[in-house]
Design a protein around this motif. Sequence first.
Motif: not given
Length: 198
Positions: A10-12, A58-61, A107-108
Amino acid sequence: MKEILGKYIPEQAVDQVFELIKSFGVYLKIVDERVTRHGDYRRLADGGHQITVNTNLNSYRFLITLIHEIAHLVAFKKYGHRIKPHGKEWKHTFQNLMLPFIRPEIFPKQLLPVIANHFKNPKASSDTDAKLSLALKGFDPPSDKSYIFEIPTGSLFKIYNGKIFQKGTRRIKRYECKETATGKIYLFQPNAEVELLK
């Protein structure tokens, strides 16, 4: 390096992760999918530190896996190489490194409580925490695979290496499944991804 990181996490989180990589002298290698692991940490012969992470996450994993592997490096540096790879020193290090990332900018909302719960006592693999694994898989591209817990008892399924099994009953947390070729019983995590045959 920041541009490359931006493609995978994730960008942040990019600036923080870049600082970790820089301060610990990590050589990050993004590699093709390995079925048995998402990432890996190795101390190189020249004293350097190599971390590999699978490209298909995926970006979170990817972010969780990368911090997991950096935690190995930090724990070994701080406590020495005699500690257990996923012992209390590593868990404590992983929790501390991950804490600044557990926020809604990264994270969402629907993932945050699951991640926060996981990091009360992080496991050796995010896949062994079925709730976290399923929550993270919700951000993967669509797949024709099924989870073990979804398929009917008695049905046949195939795993990544071509072996065929028949789903049996649940034993506490895992499912007993019989390999059709040998009759041997294997235990499968409920969130294992398989190809349903019939």
